[in-house]
Enzyme design. Structure first.
Site: not given
Ligand code: NDP
Length: 241
Positions: A12, A83, A85-87, A143-144, A148, A179
């Protein structure tokens, strides 16, 4: 030689774009995801990328999934993209331990879990690329997002240490600090706040996930072997370090 890339959170958002970009460049790609089986199955069907369910915050699951991927794909991992990540946003004075710990485990400990699973084969092969996806908010604070930002800035020291320890083994380790990109994570931000953020971005728009993916394929390339321990900001000019 065909290289094998493993992308966490690779079904995703930014991760999906990274998986596709690497596949288009000729890599075999394995994408990990956490919970969203349907999205992962559709992604696999549409793209031909192999998908594996694994909670990246769980050390044992990570070791097992890497061994399974190696056996299924017939080779060891050459490129690891951390890659996922969660918030769990909340002001620090109201943050509970679970909100802190979930984010640290998923965003930072996952980098240990997966890098540890692949590093010895990379060292034996004298080749590897480790690319950790951090965030502009780790550079600027937010903030908040004390949880993360702590998780994402922890990647900087982690990556530099891996770079130093493994340079002589042909392994590079780098950080990409995106960003704001147009994904589910950012769509969860209230529109009013998002409009204010976009107004401050010199490019006046969000990043496309493909633009982040492009920097991953750049760092993953065999010709990028002299770049290690660095942070590449991809933020439309919003934060200049
Ligand atoms: P999304 O929320 O769109 O997707 C997150 C993805 O991480 C999903 O595929 C999800 O799997 C997977 N994931 C979450 N938790 C776990 C876990 N415990 N084990 C395995 N997989 C996990 O995130 P983004 O595409 O927006 O972000 C991707 C990365 O980029 C993150 O690390 C984020 O912090 C970083 N980032 C994003 C920014 C943005 O603006 N979007 C900006 C800066 C950094 P599933 O589909 O099963 O839920």
């Amino acid at each position: 030689m065909e290289r094998l890339a493993l992308v966490t959170g690779g079904t995703r958002g930014i991760g999906a774009s990274i998986s596709i970009a690497l596949k288009d460049k000729g890599y075999k790609v394995a994408a990990l995801y956490a919970k969203n089986d349907q999205v992962a199955a559709e992604f696999a069907e549409q793209t031909g990328v192999a998908v594996f369910k694994c909670d990246v915050s769980d050390f044992d699951q990570c070791q097992q999934v890497v061994r399974m991927i190696e056996s299924d794909m017939g080779k060891t991992v050459d490129v690891l993209v951390n890659n996922a990540g969660i918030t769990r946003d909340t002001k620090f004075h109201e943050m509970d331990f679970e909100e802190w710990n979930d984010v640290l485990q998923t965003n930072l400990t996952s980098c240990f879990n997966l890098s540890r699973a692949v590093i010895n084969d990379m060292r034996a092969n004298h080749y590897g690329r480790i690319i950790n996806i951090s965030s502009i908010n780790a550079q600027a604070g937010s903030m908040g997002q004390a949880n993360y930002c702590a998780s994402k800035s922890g990647m900087f020291g982690f990556t530099k240490s891996l770079a130093l320890e493994n340079a002589r083994y042909g392994i590079t380790a780098n950080v990409i600090a995106p960003g704001y990109a147009d994904t589910d994570m950012v769509r969860a931000v209230p529109q009013k706040i998002l409009d204010k953020i976009i107004a401050k971005i010199p490019l006046q728009r969000l990043a496309e996930p493909e633009e982040i993916a492009h920097t991953v394929t750049f760092l993953a390339d065999e010709n990028a072997g002299y770049i290690t321990g660095s942070t590449l900001s991809v933020n439309g000019g919003l934060y200049l370090d």
